[in-house]
Design a protein around this motif. Structure first.
Motif, PDB file in Angstrom:
ATOM      1  N   SER A 107      -2.648  16.002   4.661  1.00 30.54           N
ATOM      2  CA  SER A 107      -1.862  16.229   5.881  1.00 30.54           C
ATOM      3  C   SER A 107      -2.545  15.614   7.096  1.00 30.54           C
ATOM      4  O   SER A 107      -1.891  14.994   7.943  1.00 30.54           O
ATOM      5  N   GLN A 108      -3.856  15.789   7.179  1.00 28.09           N
ATOM      6  CA  GLN A 108      -4.607  15.206   8.296  1.00 28.09           C
ATOM      7  C   GLN A 108      -4.489  13.684   8.290  1.00 28.09           C
ATOM      8  O   GLN A 108      -4.280  13.065   9.337  1.00 28.09           O
ATOM      9  N   LEU A 109      -4.616  13.102   7.111  1.00 30.91           N
ATOM     10  CA  LEU A 109      -4.515  11.641   7.016  1.00 30.91           C
ATOM     11  C   LEU A 109      -3.110  11.160   7.344  1.00 30.91           C
ATOM     12  O   LEU A 109      -2.934  10.185   8.084  1.00 30.91           O
ATOM     13  N   HIS A 110      -2.091  11.827   6.823  1.00 28.93           N
ATOM     14  CA  HIS A 110      -0.714  11.416   7.102  1.00 28.93           C
ATOM     15  C   HIS A 110      -0.403  11.525   8.589  1.00 28.93           C
ATOM     16  O   HIS A 110       0.264  10.649   9.155  1.00 28.93           O
ATOM     17  N   GLN A 111      -0.907  12.568   9.229  1.00 26.28           N
ATOM     18  CA  GLN A 111      -0.703  12.720  10.674  1.00 26.28           C
ATOM     19  C   GLN A 111      -1.364  11.556  11.422  1.00 26.28           C
ATOM     20  O   GLN A 111      -0.759  10.955  12.309  1.00 26.28           O
ATOM     21  N   LYS A 112      -2.576  11.247  11.039  1.00 29.73           N
ATOM     22  CA  LYS A 112      -3.298  10.126  11.653  1.00 29.73           C
ATOM     23  C   LYS A 112      -2.544   8.814  11.435  1.00 29.73           C
ATOM     24  O   LYS A 112      -2.380   8.021  12.355  1.00 29.73           O
ATOM     25  N   TRP A 113      -2.067   8.592  10.221  1.00 33.34           N
ATOM     26  CA  TRP A 113      -1.364   7.345   9.902  1.00 33.34           C
ATOM     27  C   TRP A 113      -0.025   7.238  10.620  1.00 33.34           C
ATOM     28  O   TRP A 113       0.376   6.146  11.012  1.00 33.34           O
TER      29      TRP A 113
END
Length: 185
Positions: A107-113
């Motif tokens: 989730s953190q990575l998808h938000q960043k991306w």
């Protein structure tokens, strides 16, 4: 598949090296049992796969949360736990915590991306053929490792080691989530 496994190994090396070199106070380091160190190492390896899962799901548009898949894995985990005389509920709770920690990373990575307007990754690993087999290999090792430490969860040095464990580059929230079930009963 060999290419992805090599990429996975390469991506894990810096994280595992960082973990191995992470500063740990001398008293705790000397008090950690090999079983606790091994468990933390396996958990680190499992969490290190989450970014690859995130990339695959980013490219495919698949949801991060997959309750049906989780339930199937948990049923298998419980079966494997019974086979090694480990409480299946404890094993399932531990793996659910690992799933939750992995989903937090994703989730953190998808938000960043999303914020960066990340294009699809090329090449992204194939989730079914290349990533899940790595996770599947870790499962029985993790089951044996939690069985080995389960009786010692109330020992002060084990409690401290697990409460202060860091899993490579993972944030504190993810670390707490990963060890949430490894508490003194």
């Amino acid at each position: 598949m060999r290419k992805v496994l090599v990429l996975l190994f390469i991506s894990l090396c810096p994280m595992l090296a960082a973990y191995a070199q992470a500063p740990v106070s001398a008293p705790i380091q000397s008090e950690q049992t090999p079983q606790v160190k091994y468990l933390i190492s396996l958990m680190t390896q499992r969490l290190a796969v989450a970014p690859l899962v995130a990339q695959s799901k980013w490219n495919s548009g698949a949801a991060i949360n997959d309750p049906a898949r989780e339930q199937a894995i948990l049923a298998d985990v419980q079966k494997q736990a019974r086979a090694i005389d480990l409480d299946p509920r404890f094993a399932a709770a531990f793996f659910q915590a690992q799933f939750d920690a992995g989903k937090q990373i994703q989730s953190q990575l998808h938000q960043k991306w999303r914020q960066q307007k990340q294009a699809p990754f090329a090449p992204a690993p194939d989730l079914a053929k290349e990533v899940r087999p790595v996770l599947d290999q870790l499962t029985p090792q993790l089951l044996m490792a939690i069985k080995a430490v389960q009786a010692d969860l109330c020992q002060p040095e084990v409690k401290h080691a697990l409460q202060t464990a860091t899993f490579g580059q993972m944030d504190n929230e993810v670390s707490k989530m990963a060890v949430s079930t490894l508490q003194c009963p």
